[in-house]
Design a protein around this motif. Structure first.
Motif, mmCIF file in Angstrom:
data_model
loop_
_atom_site.group_PDB
_atom_site.id
_atom_site.type_symbol
_atom_site.label_atom_id
_atom_site.label_comp_id
_atom_site.label_asym_id
_atom_site.label_seq_id
_atom_site.Cartn_x
_atom_site.Cartn_y
_atom_site.Cartn_z
ATOM 1 N N HIS A 82 37.208 34.025 29.579
ATOM 2 C CA HIS A 82 38.601 33.996 29.143
ATOM 3 C C HIS A 82 39.573 34.302 30.276
ATOM 4 N N MET A 83 39.165 34.105 31.539
ATOM 5 C CA MET A 83 40.018 34.554 32.638
ATOM 6 C C MET A 83 41.320 33.741 32.714
ATOM 7 N N ALA A 84 41.281 32.440 32.469
ATOM 8 C CA ALA A 84 42.513 31.645 32.513
ATOM 9 C C ALA A 84 43.463 32.058 31.395
ATOM 10 N N GLU A 85 42.918 32.283 30.213
ATOM 11 C CA GLU A 85 43.731 32.722 29.076
ATOM 12 C C GLU A 85 44.395 34.067 29.364
ATOM 13 N N GLN A 86 43.607 35.004 29.925
ATOM 14 C CA GLN A 86 44.140 36.331 30.238
ATOM 15 C C GLN A 86 45.177 36.265 31.360
ATOM 16 N N ALA A 87 44.918 35.419 32.351
ATOM 17 C CA ALA A 87 45.877 35.264 33.450
ATOM 18 C C ALA A 87 47.205 34.712 32.943
ATOM 19 N N ALA A 88 47.153 33.746 32.043
ATOM 20 C CA ALA A 88 48.372 33.164 31.484
ATOM 21 C C ALA A 88 49.155 34.197 30.674
ATOM 22 N N LEU A 89 48.440 35.076 30.001
ATOM 23 C CA LEU A 89 49.073 36.102 29.173
ATOM 24 C C LEU A 89 49.676 37.222 30.019
ATOM 25 N N LEU A 90 48.922 37.673 31.043
ATOM 26 C CA LEU A 90 49.313 38.852 31.814
ATOM 27 C C LEU A 90 50.155 38.535 33.041
ATOM 28 N N ARG A 91 50.008 37.314 33.560
ATOM 29 C CA ARG A 91 50.710 36.873 34.766
ATOM 30 C C ARG A 91 50.585 37.900 35.919
ATOM 31 N N PRO A 92 49.367 38.187 36.355
ATOM 32 C CA PRO A 92 49.188 39.122 37.470
ATOM 33 C C PRO A 92 49.626 38.473 38.787
ATOM 34 N N ASP A 93 49.751 39.293 39.820
ATOM 35 C CA ASP A 93 50.018 38.769 41.161
ATOM 36 C C ASP A 93 48.773 38.124 41.757
ATOM 37 N N CYS A 94 47.608 38.632 41.338
ATOM 38 C CA CYS A 94 46.356 38.188 41.953
ATOM 39 C C CYS A 94 45.224 38.250 40.932
ATOM 40 N N MET A 95 44.348 37.253 40.962
ATOM 41 C CA MET A 95 43.110 37.307 40.186
ATOM 42 C C MET A 95 41.949 37.417 41.174
ATOM 43 N N LEU A 96 41.225 38.529 41.113
ATOM 44 C CA LEU A 96 40.094 38.788 41.994
ATOM 45 C C LEU A 96 38.803 38.609 41.213
ATOM 46 N N VAL A 97 37.971 37.688 41.670
ATOM 47 C CA VAL A 97 36.710 37.360 40.995
ATOM 48 C C VAL A 97 35.547 37.804 41.872
ATOM 49 N N LEU A 98 34.586 38.518 41.288
ATOM 50 C CA LEU A 98 33.391 38.882 42.035
ATOM 51 C C LEU A 98 32.325 37.809 41.854
ATOM 52 N N ASN A 99 31.974 37.153 42.933
ATOM 53 C CA ASN A 99 30.811 36.276 43.036
ATOM 54 C C ASN A 99 30.930 34.921 42.327
ATOM 55 N N GLY A 100 31.338 34.906 41.077
ATOM 56 C CA GLY A 100 31.535 33.645 40.365
ATOM 57 C C GLY A 100 30.260 32.875 40.068
ATOM 58 N N LEU A 101 29.142 33.556 39.877
ATOM 59 C CA LEU A 101 27.853 32.889 39.678
ATOM 60 C C LEU A 101 27.099 33.467 38.479
ATOM 61 N N HIS A 102 25.960 32.827 38.184
ATOM 62 C CA HIS A 102 24.972 33.338 37.222
ATOM 63 C C HIS A 102 25.495 33.350 35.780
ATOM 64 N N VAL A 103 26.405 34.268 35.474
ATOM 65 C CA VAL A 103 26.863 34.424 34.092
ATOM 66 C C VAL A 103 28.199 33.737 33.859
ATOM 67 N N PHE A 104 28.741 33.078 34.877
ATOM 68 C CA PHE A 104 30.043 32.428 34.716
ATOM 69 C C PHE A 104 29.889 31.128 33.922
ATOM 70 N N PRO A 105 30.902 30.778 33.114
ATOM 71 C CA PRO A 105 30.798 29.602 32.232
ATOM 72 C C PRO A 105 30.877 28.302 33.018
ATOM 73 N N SER A 106 30.493 27.218 32.373
ATOM 74 C CA SER A 106 30.470 25.911 33.027
ATOM 75 C C SER A 106 31.870 25.434 33.409
ATOM 76 N N ASN A 107 32.895 25.939 32.733
ATOM 77 C CA ASN A 107 34.269 25.534 33.052
ATOM 78 C C ASN A 107 34.957 26.522 34.006
ATOM 79 N N HIS A 108 34.177 27.310 34.686
ATOM 80 C CA HIS A 108 34.678 28.314 35.633
ATOM 81 C C HIS A 108 35.737 27.736 36.569
ATOM 82 N N LEU A 109 35.410 26.650 37.256
ATOM 83 C CA LEU A 109 36.314 26.104 38.264
ATOM 84 C C LEU A 109 37.553 25.462 37.635
ATOM 85 N N ASP A 110 37.408 24.916 36.446
ATOM 86 C CA ASP A 110 38.577 24.402 35.736
ATOM 87 C C ASP A 110 39.539 25.545 35.415
ATOM 88 N N GLN A 111 38.987 26.672 35.032
ATOM 89 C CA GLN A 111 39.817 27.841 34.739
ATOM 90 C C GLN A 111 40.547 28.322 35.999
#
Length: 366
Positions: A82-111
């Motif tokens: 839900h990172m894109a949804e949360q980013a749209a809601l919270l409008r942070p200055d920065c989104m920091l993602v650790l690693n982006g692998l293994h448990v990340f959803p198939s639409n990770h890069l679209d998000q």
């Protein structure tokens, strides 16, 4: 005669117990003094709002989260789904993602692209390099900033066209990995915790006969593929070990071995570019944070973080590993002194609070 023999055995047991208790007391007191003496520097709050997306590496994620909470004005943590949804809601200055692998959803890069379209800066911090370059070279170009703990991948990401790439080592969460007194069941002469990658299998096969005569604890998956598995079977706990138990075993060991995994493509990894491993793993910091002597195979950047022979020890061959285990098990004061210096260095320079300060400089938060 039997009575005299029993008395002698009793005296030996008492002497051994007294010696162990005395040594434990020395360690506890010295560790406590270091913990009291090394205090984190005062820091100002950076005026940024951050959305952090964890990988699921429990101790790393929690270390980063706690460090960020004390460093930025506002921190939110979002599930990768839900990172894109949360980013749209919270409008942070920065989104920091650790690693982006293994448990990340198939639409990770679209998000990620959706977040960037909102004008939010996206940052990824790779923690599995260089073992998964088959995936990371595909992921990296989708982010505004790429952080990697591995020296060998820095130029790879730059050559892919990534505008900002920073070498950013990992660290330790000192709220978890710390000196502590543990029950007798966690004590050993030699400890190793980790998956039985083939280079590790080869190393432990080579010293299996020697280890038979020691108190040994080994944990992780695939150890039953050792040729000499039967020699060490009674010391091996197959399967995943919870973090809290790893911490107990690190504290209960006189020596902890840290052997980095093989980087050869196809050998238990997805290192598609067949890059060398030049940087130390997070286990290097975690072992030292427990105030235990670490024997590790060297990586190129190790001297940037610890002084070999002074704050930890190194080995390159099975013979050297065996000889150094033998030496330090019979030189208690040297073993303890090196371990304590490693603890001090870790607390001074290699906690996630220290890394977040480095990260803030790299990202221009300060």
């Amino acid at each position: 005669m039997q009575l005299q023999s029993n008395k002698q055995a009793g005296f030996k047991a008492m002497e051994s117990g007294y010696r162990a208790g005395y040594e434990q007391g020395l360690r506890d007191g010295a560790c406590e003094a270091i913990l009291r003496h090394v205090q984190p520097p005062a820091q100002s709050i950076s005026d940024v709002r951050v959305l952090y997306v964890p990988q699921g590496f429990e101790s790393i994620d929690q270390g980063i989260i706690e460090a960020l909470r004390s460093f930025v004005r506002e921190l939110h943590v979002a599930d990768a789904k839900h990172m894109a949804e949360q980013a749209a809601l919270l409008r942070p200055d920065c989104m920091l993602v650790l690693n982006g692998l293994h448990v990340f959803p198939s639409n990770h890069l679209d998000q990620v692209q959706a977040v960037r379209a909102l004008g939010i800066r996206t940052v990824i911090w790779f923690a599995d390099d260089p073992y998964v370059t088959g995936d990371t070279v595909r992921i990296a170009p989708h982010y505004d900033v790429v952080l990697t703990h591995e020296l060998s991948t820095v130029n790879v990401y730059r050559e892919l066209g990534c505008a900002q790439v920073h070498y950013m080592p990992l660290a330790v969460h000192p709220g978890w990995f710390a000196p502590k007194r543990v029950e007798a069941k966690y004590r050993s002469d030699v400890c190793f915790i980790g998956q039985a990658f083939w280079n590790r299998v080869e190393m432990f096969d080579a010293i299996a006969s020697y280890l038979q005569g020691r108190r040994v604890f080994i944990a992780g998956g695939l150890w039953d593929r050792m040729s000499n598995y039967r020699l060490l079977k009674s010391f091996i706990r197959l399967g995943w070990l919870p973090v809290e138990e790893s911490i107990n075993y690190y504290n209960g060991a006189r020596i902890v071995i840290n052997l980095h995994r093989t980087t050869t493509a196809g050998m238990d990894n997805n290192n598609a570019l067949n890059l060398d491993g030049r940087s130390i793993n997070p286990r290097t910091y975690e072992i030292s944070a427990c105030g235990t002597l670490q024997l590790t195979d060297p990586r190129e950047d190790l001297p940037l973080y610890y002084k070999p022979g002074f704050e930890l020890e190194t080995f390159t061959t099975a013979i050297e590993l065996r000889d150094k285990i033998d030496y330090y098990l019979s030189h208690e004061e040297e073993r303890r002194a090196i371990a304590l210096r490693g603890l001090r260095r870790t607390l001074q320079d290699h906690t996630y609070a220290s890394r977040v300060r480095q990260l803030a400089v790299a990202l221009g938060w300060q």
